[in-house]
Motif scaffolding. Structure first.
Motif, PDB file in Angstrom:
ATOM      1  N   ALA A   1      -5.970  -3.656 -10.651  1.00  0.00           N
ATOM      2  CA  ALA A   1      -4.949  -2.990  -9.847  1.00  0.00           C
ATOM      3  C   ALA A   1      -4.145  -4.017  -9.053  1.00  0.00           C
ATOM      4  CB  ALA A   1      -5.600  -1.970  -8.908  1.00  0.00           C
ATOM      5  N   ALA A   2      -4.846  -5.010  -8.504  1.00  0.00           N
ATOM      6  CA  ALA A   2      -4.141  -6.058  -7.763  1.00  0.00           C
ATOM      7  C   ALA A   2      -3.191  -6.812  -8.683  1.00  0.00           C
ATOM      8  CB  ALA A   2      -5.149  -7.027  -7.129  1.00  0.00           C
ATOM      9  N   ALA A   3      -3.645  -7.113  -9.888  1.00  0.00           N
ATOM     10  CA  ALA A   3      -2.800  -7.843 -10.838  1.00  0.00           C
ATOM     11  C   ALA A   3      -1.567  -7.024 -11.208  1.00  0.00           C
ATOM     12  CB  ALA A   3      -3.602  -8.196 -12.085  1.00  0.00           C
ATOM     13  N   ALA A   4      -1.727  -5.725 -11.365  1.00  0.00           N
ATOM     14  CA  ALA A   4      -0.580  -4.863 -11.676  1.00  0.00           C
ATOM     15  C   ALA A   4       0.448  -4.910 -10.553  1.00  0.00           C
ATOM     16  CB  ALA A   4      -1.052  -3.422 -11.906  1.00  0.00           C
ATOM     17  N   MET A   5      -0.040  -4.868  -9.340  1.00  0.00           N
ATOM     18  CA  MET A   5       0.885  -4.903  -8.204  1.00  0.00           C
ATOM     19  C   MET A   5       1.540  -6.279  -8.070  1.00  0.00           C
ATOM     20  SD  MET A   5       0.669  -1.788  -7.289  1.00  0.00           S
ATOM     21  CE  MET A   5       1.774  -1.882  -5.872  1.00  0.00           C
ATOM     22  N   GLU A   6       0.798  -7.317  -8.375  1.00  0.00           N
ATOM     23  CA  GLU A   6       1.360  -8.680  -8.313  1.00  0.00           C
ATOM     24  C   GLU A   6       2.492  -8.866  -9.319  1.00  0.00           C
ATOM     25  OE1 GLU A   6      -2.929 -10.558  -6.896  1.00  0.00           O
ATOM     26  OE2 GLU A   6      -2.159 -11.009  -8.894  1.00  0.00           O
ATOM     27  N   LEU A   7       2.441  -8.115 -10.419  1.00  0.00           N
ATOM     28  CA  LEU A   7       3.537  -8.148 -11.396  1.00  0.00           C
ATOM     29  C   LEU A   7       4.796  -7.482 -10.860  1.00  0.00           C
ATOM     30  CD1 LEU A   7       1.945  -7.141 -14.847  1.00  0.00           C
ATOM     31  CD2 LEU A   7       2.479  -9.436 -14.011  1.00  0.00           C
ATOM     32  N   GLY A   8       4.626  -6.692  -9.810  1.00  0.00           N
ATOM     33  CA  GLY A   8       5.768  -5.983  -9.255  1.00  0.00           C
ATOM     34  C   GLY A   8       5.758  -4.495  -9.533  1.00  0.00           C
ATOM     35  N   ALA A   9       4.633  -3.969  -9.981  1.00  0.00           N
ATOM     36  CA  ALA A   9       4.544  -2.525 -10.148  1.00  0.00           C
ATOM     37  C   ALA A   9       4.732  -1.846  -8.799  1.00  0.00           C
ATOM     38  CB  ALA A   9       3.188  -2.142 -10.737  1.00  0.00           C
ATOM     39  N   ALA A  10       5.305  -0.642  -8.826  1.00  0.00           N
ATOM     40  CA  ALA A  10       5.522   0.094  -7.590  1.00  0.00           C
ATOM     41  C   ALA A  10       4.233   0.757  -7.119  1.00  0.00           C
ATOM     42  CB  ALA A  10       6.596   1.154  -7.800  1.00  0.00           C
ATOM     43  N   ALA A  11       3.360   1.080  -8.088  1.00  0.00           N
ATOM     44  CA  ALA A  11       2.110   1.773  -7.762  1.00  0.00           C
ATOM     45  C   ALA A  11       1.216   1.749  -8.995  1.00  0.00           C
ATOM     46  CB  ALA A  11       2.400   3.226  -7.347  1.00  0.00           C
ATOM     47  N   VAL A  12      -0.022   2.177  -8.812  1.00  0.00           N
ATOM     48  CA  VAL A  12      -0.936   2.334  -9.948  1.00  0.00           C
ATOM     49  C   VAL A  12      -1.647   3.677  -9.833  1.00  0.00           C
ATOM     50  CG1 VAL A  12      -1.371  -0.167 -10.168  1.00  0.00           C
ATOM     51  CG2 VAL A  12      -2.923   1.242  -8.796  1.00  0.00           C
ATOM     52  N   LEU A  13      -2.055   4.202 -10.983  1.00  0.00           N
ATOM     53  CA  LEU A  13      -2.866   5.412 -10.979  1.00  0.00           C
ATOM     54  C   LEU A  13      -4.242   5.085 -11.555  1.00  0.00           C
ATOM     55  CD1 LEU A  13      -1.851   9.029 -11.874  1.00  0.00           C
ATOM     56  CD2 LEU A  13      -4.032   8.108 -12.641  1.00  0.00           C
ATOM     57  N   VAL A  14      -5.270   5.494 -10.842  1.00  0.00           N
ATOM     58  CA  VAL A  14      -6.641   5.216 -11.259  1.00  0.00           C
ATOM     59  C   VAL A  14      -7.441   6.511 -11.252  1.00  0.00           C
ATOM     60  CG1 VAL A  14      -8.735   3.883 -10.746  1.00  0.00           C
ATOM     61  CG2 VAL A  14      -6.489   2.897 -10.261  1.00  0.00           C
ATOM     62  N   ASN A  15      -8.271   6.676 -12.251  1.00  0.00           N
ATOM     63  CA  ASN A  15      -9.159   7.823 -12.244  1.00  0.00           C
ATOM     64  C   ASN A  15     -10.559   7.428 -12.706  1.00  0.00           C
ATOM     65  OD1 ASN A  15     -10.469  10.268 -12.473  1.00  0.00           O
ATOM     66  ND2 ASN A  15      -8.840  11.310 -13.536  1.00  0.00           N
ATOM     67  N   THR A  16     -10.711   7.117 -13.983  1.00  0.00           N
ATOM     68  CA  THR A  16     -12.045   6.865 -14.539  1.00  0.00           C
ATOM     69  C   THR A  16     -12.842   5.829 -13.750  1.00  0.00           C
ATOM     70  OG1 THR A  16     -11.202   7.364 -16.738  1.00  0.00           O
ATOM     71  CG2 THR A  16     -13.285   6.175 -16.633  1.00  0.00           C
ATOM     72  N   ALA A  17     -12.200   4.715 -13.418  1.00  0.00           N
ATOM     73  CA  ALA A  17     -12.938   3.618 -12.774  1.00  0.00           C
ATOM     74  C   ALA A  17     -13.513   4.036 -11.432  1.00  0.00           C
ATOM     75  CB  ALA A  17     -12.026   2.408 -12.598  1.00  0.00           C
ATOM     76  N   ILE A  18     -12.835   4.962 -10.790  1.00  0.00           N
ATOM     77  CA  ILE A  18     -13.349   5.451  -9.504  1.00  0.00           C
ATOM     78  C   ILE A  18     -14.342   6.590  -9.723  1.00  0.00           C
ATOM     79  CG2 ILE A  18     -12.688   6.671  -7.380  1.00  0.00           C
ATOM     80  CD1 ILE A  18     -10.078   4.993  -7.417  1.00  0.00           C
ATOM     81  N   ALA A  19     -13.918   7.587 -10.500  1.00  0.00           N
ATOM     82  CA  ALA A  19     -14.756   8.785 -10.663  1.00  0.00           C
ATOM     83  C   ALA A  19     -16.075   8.478 -11.358  1.00  0.00           C
ATOM     84  CB  ALA A  19     -13.974   9.845 -11.448  1.00  0.00           C
TER      85      ALA A  19
ATOM     86  N   SER B   1     -17.693   5.606 -11.210  1.00  0.00           N
ATOM     87  CA  SER B   1     -18.480   4.593 -10.508  1.00  0.00           C
ATOM     88  C   SER B   1     -19.740   5.232  -9.933  1.00  0.00           C
ATOM     89  CB  SER B   1     -17.643   3.990  -9.379  1.00  0.00           C
ATOM     90  OG  SER B   1     -18.443   3.241  -8.502  1.00  0.00           O
ATOM     91  N   GLU B   2     -20.727   4.411  -9.702  1.00  0.00           N
ATOM     92  CA  GLU B   2     -21.940   4.936  -9.055  1.00  0.00           C
ATOM     93  C   GLU B   2     -21.649   5.336  -7.620  1.00  0.00           C
ATOM     94  OE1 GLU B   2     -25.278   2.216  -9.556  1.00  0.00           O
ATOM     95  OE2 GLU B   2     -24.309   1.492 -11.397  1.00  0.00           O
ATOM     96  N   ASN B   3     -20.621   4.745  -7.063  1.00  0.00           N
ATOM     97  CA  ASN B   3     -20.242   5.062  -5.688  1.00  0.00           C
ATOM     98  C   ASN B   3     -18.727   5.245  -5.613  1.00  0.00           C
ATOM     99  OD1 ASN B   3     -19.739   5.181  -2.966  1.00  0.00           O
ATOM    100  ND2 ASN B   3     -21.235   3.577  -2.436  1.00  0.00           N
ATOM    101  N   PRO B   4     -18.265   6.427  -5.969  1.00  0.00           N
ATOM    102  CA  PRO B   4     -16.813   6.666  -6.059  1.00  0.00           C
ATOM    103  C   PRO B   4     -16.076   6.466  -4.744  1.00  0.00           C
ATOM    104  CG  PRO B   4     -18.026   8.421  -7.153  1.00  0.00           C
ATOM    105  CD  PRO B   4     -19.027   7.605  -6.392  1.00  0.00           C
ATOM    106  N   VAL B   5     -16.726   6.756  -3.648  1.00  0.00           N
ATOM    107  CA  VAL B   5     -16.041   6.628  -2.367  1.00  0.00           C
ATOM    108  C   VAL B   5     -15.795   5.158  -2.041  1.00  0.00           C
ATOM    109  CG1 VAL B   5     -16.165   7.122   0.107  1.00  0.00           C
ATOM    110  CG2 VAL B   5     -16.974   8.821  -1.557  1.00  0.00           C
ATOM    111  N   ALA B   6     -16.825   4.349  -2.210  1.00  0.00           N
ATOM    112  CA  ALA B   6     -16.648   2.912  -1.979  1.00  0.00           C
ATOM    113  C   ALA B   6     -15.638   2.323  -2.957  1.00  0.00           C
ATOM    114  CB  ALA B   6     -17.997   2.189  -2.118  1.00  0.00           C
ATOM    115  N   MET B   7     -15.693   2.789  -4.189  1.00  0.00           N
ATOM    116  CA  MET B   7     -14.783   2.243  -5.194  1.00  0.00           C
ATOM    117  C   MET B   7     -13.337   2.660  -4.893  1.00  0.00           C
ATOM    118  SD  MET B   7     -14.865   0.196  -7.722  1.00  0.00           S
ATOM    119  CE  MET B   7     -16.427   0.158  -8.584  1.00  0.00           C
ATOM    120  N   ALA B   8     -13.134   3.861  -4.428  1.00  0.00           N
ATOM    121  CA  ALA B   8     -11.784   4.313  -4.072  1.00  0.00           C
ATOM    122  C   ALA B   8     -11.211   3.442  -2.962  1.00  0.00           C
ATOM    123  CB  ALA B   8     -11.818   5.784  -3.637  1.00  0.00           C
ATOM    124  N   HIS B   9     -12.054   3.121  -1.996  1.00  0.00           N
ATOM    125  CA  HIS B   9     -11.604   2.261  -0.899  1.00  0.00           C
ATOM    126  C   HIS B   9     -11.296   0.851  -1.415  1.00  0.00           C
ATOM    127  CE1 HIS B   9     -11.074   0.750   3.113  1.00  0.00           C
ATOM    128  NE2 HIS B   9     -12.082  -0.103   2.981  1.00  0.00           N
TER     129      HIS B   9
END
Lengths: 255, 255, 255, 255
Positions: free
Chosen positions: A190-208, A210-218
């Protein structure tokens, strides 16, 4: 501030609401991420229930709902789904997803452009999920899409920015926000996408998933902010040669 | 909390103090990063001045100083430099750097191990900069180094984790903290290093050479936290196949 | 043997005829590569000349000419160009290229599909240059294209298989030959494309712009054969752990 | 021609003799590769047998044997093994391998340099397997090694040129042949190594473990030749911008 259509958002992280172990966990992850735009599949909703399990917690959070047309295979189906979503959820914001292919869920460029054009005319704020195709993104922009959402890798693959070379061209050419969607499996992606100049990113699987979705979302929220700040501050260029941060002449000579 | 030797640190980002346009900018960047460990080259210091430009602001910040032996080419020179640093700066913490090669500043594995062994016996807390060599890292650990600092890429190259495959082995085998040093050019690189399980990262050029070092320092701090949180939360595995975050069966069938 | 439409070819390397310093050099490079399919831009030809500089040497070599529609920006233009090419060159083989974008020469998915459908109906053997979009490739196949030619990277960029993750999906799903086109800058890139299971590759810039195009053409030919042989023989999988090729138990114990 | 010490070789591919399903298959693979230098582990040999299964076919092929010290963990053991090998095989050529670590078989930089120095003095032609460490390679060269053999990735991992950034520096600085050893899992990896300017590569697992070792050996031989030819011919540089191989101005304008 991220501006899409007539709205502004403090957060540049969009979340998907699928795959979470429970609606509560989804709600907590959304809260931990400070996300203000959440996509949800129409199919998941039990529209006739007064208190849908997925929808109610989202409504309570005052985020912008972004219903998606996942599961549709043609422009016609997608437009129909969009109309249903608008009525049910009282929003004309829409993530357009058309993927005839059940295995990799790759978007159909032809049907997506066709549907996008119709939906814009029908008054929707259209954010299309699409392949990382520079000409397609330009055409989606030209028919009035409010943003484009090219994929980084296959949905749910966690492979990161596999389409980086194409995303760089898309971002360079775009006049609407470019939101990298699909495949981002780690905060570094996600950081790399933003460094390219993306306006935003959408994430689902990697967070949902995860063993700890709340920590991963943060963690994703921090990474998005990091990548965007770095892009704004101006990243240094790569060099094939070392540039000393410390003096390399023999310091003893100076004594 | 990062524990090195007998100290603990809240931040897992170490900064180098070289290359900043001014001591003030360095001080502000250190503050923005929340960094608690700052390395500085002995040569840069004017030890006989009452108020050295570089040292005074660092002392005022109450960070742990980590003098380095940059510029030395042999174990003997490095040990001598270390003794000078200990006396001048009143700390027995030391970043050991020996690089005979002026172009790429690559560390010398033989001299580094030799010096590390001597310096440990002389009572130093030794953090050696070294190549991403799993056996060398293990041997540095065995002679008593408090951490190992394998390189991600050439110093100042901003190329990121070019040695990733070796770093993975080093981290798997280490019983002391592994701090990835050199070559990290963007917050995404730092996040990726932490996601591999690094204990910390050291950054200098990418921050000091940025057009906005203070913003960049903060961006790296966020990325390090993001990467470490993700590592702790448990990253999902890569998949070559899509896993739908939204239902892919035709949702219309359910209507 | 590579089979496209009703023809078979011994070579799996296609060459472009542009950018060579002279027609003689192009002819020698084609000969050195054993290439049997050569693409050429209609614009380059002086169709009214009895002995066109570019065309005559190619005709003398008995290779299958593959005129392309490079320079066209719409399906209509491309179909017109194809008709001209068929008449002038007496072949119904066609490389379809439509790129409205002058900077990166990215293909237009919409116009390309539209033109492909028409050209197939007009009796052409259509090989479309396209983005590495799995659904688009499937649709091009469905309208009757004899092969698909997804890009590895931007034309002339020499960046290699930047779209690898998408190419893997395309190859897995295809029932017509997949020919990787554009961006292959080194023999290792061509070998890697063939190792993925590509049916063939097309190379132009990397050969024509080399200091020694003839040697480079031969190098690419070897690499294509190497990659294809390896794919056929069955490549081993990656492993994150070492597997000793030599015994690692202490051999001294056995003495 | 590859020159190492006082010998020249037509082939730039070295093979390992381990892991083959049978000595016959090994022999056929060596023949198919045109390889002229084959490494073999002393431990595998039954030195007291008149006709050792592995050794006899190699001797019959008139290749240069390159016994290795795989299995040794210290310089002392390696020197002892080298002496045994010299006596048994009547060659003073030696691949020096010292890896105390049984899991990843990573070479020990300290013991390797120590043994190399002694073996050179004892009259051996020493080719040391080592980590991709630029300073170590330079030191191995300085004590008289006839070549250096830095690793591309962990032995048997098939991961390819994971250490590429370091290999580039090693090759740039070397005055003896640089032979990339370990981790090359596909012909494209071998081609890429040669394109960097490596003098040769050593492959074992990827060939011996293939379903068809003979075809794979031939594929690697082609790829090595391709990569070396391309390096000699001069590879084009990468570009972030497309450079048209065909004219992109509207060709219709010219009609």
């Amino acid at each position: 501030m991220l501006r899409i259509a007539d709205k502004t958002f403090n957060s540049r992280l969009l979340l998907g609401s699928g795959k979470f172990a429970s609606p509560q966990l989804m709600q907590q992850a959304v809260a931990a991420s400070n996300c203000q735009l959440v996509t949800l599949a129409l199919k998941r909703l039990e529209l006739d229930k007064a208190h849908d399990d997925l929808l109610s917690p989202l409504k309570a959070m005052n985020v912008q709902l972004l219903p998606n047309t996942s599961g549709t295979k043609t422009a016609k189906e997608a437009v129909f789904a969009a109309e249903l979503a608008r009525e049910a959820l009282q929003t004309h914001w829409l993530k357009l997803e058309i993927h005839p292919d059940a295995r990799y869920l790759m978007p159909d460029p032809i049907e997506t452009l066709l549907a996008a054009e119709q939906l814009v005319k029908l008054g929707f704020v259209v954010l299309p999920y699409c392949s990382a195709d520079p000409v397609l993104c330009k055409r989606l922009e030209q028919v009035g899409c409010a943003a484009v959402m090219p994929l980084g890798a296959a949905i749910g693959s966690n492979q990161g920015l596999q389409t980086r070379a194409m995303l760089e061209i898309i971002i360079e050419q775009a006049t609407v926000p470019v939101i990298i969607d699909a495949g981002l499996g780690a905060p570094s992606h996600a950081a790399a996408a933003m460094e390219l100049g993306a306006a935003a990113v959408l994430v689902n699987t990697a967070i949902a998933s995860s063993e700890n979705p709340v920590a991963m979302a943060h963690a994703f929220a921090l990474a998005v902010e990091a990548g965007h700040s770095a892009f704004t501050a101006g990243l240094a260029h790569h060099s094939s040669q070392a540039i000393a941060s410390s003096p390399f002449t023999d310091f003893l000579a100076a004594l």
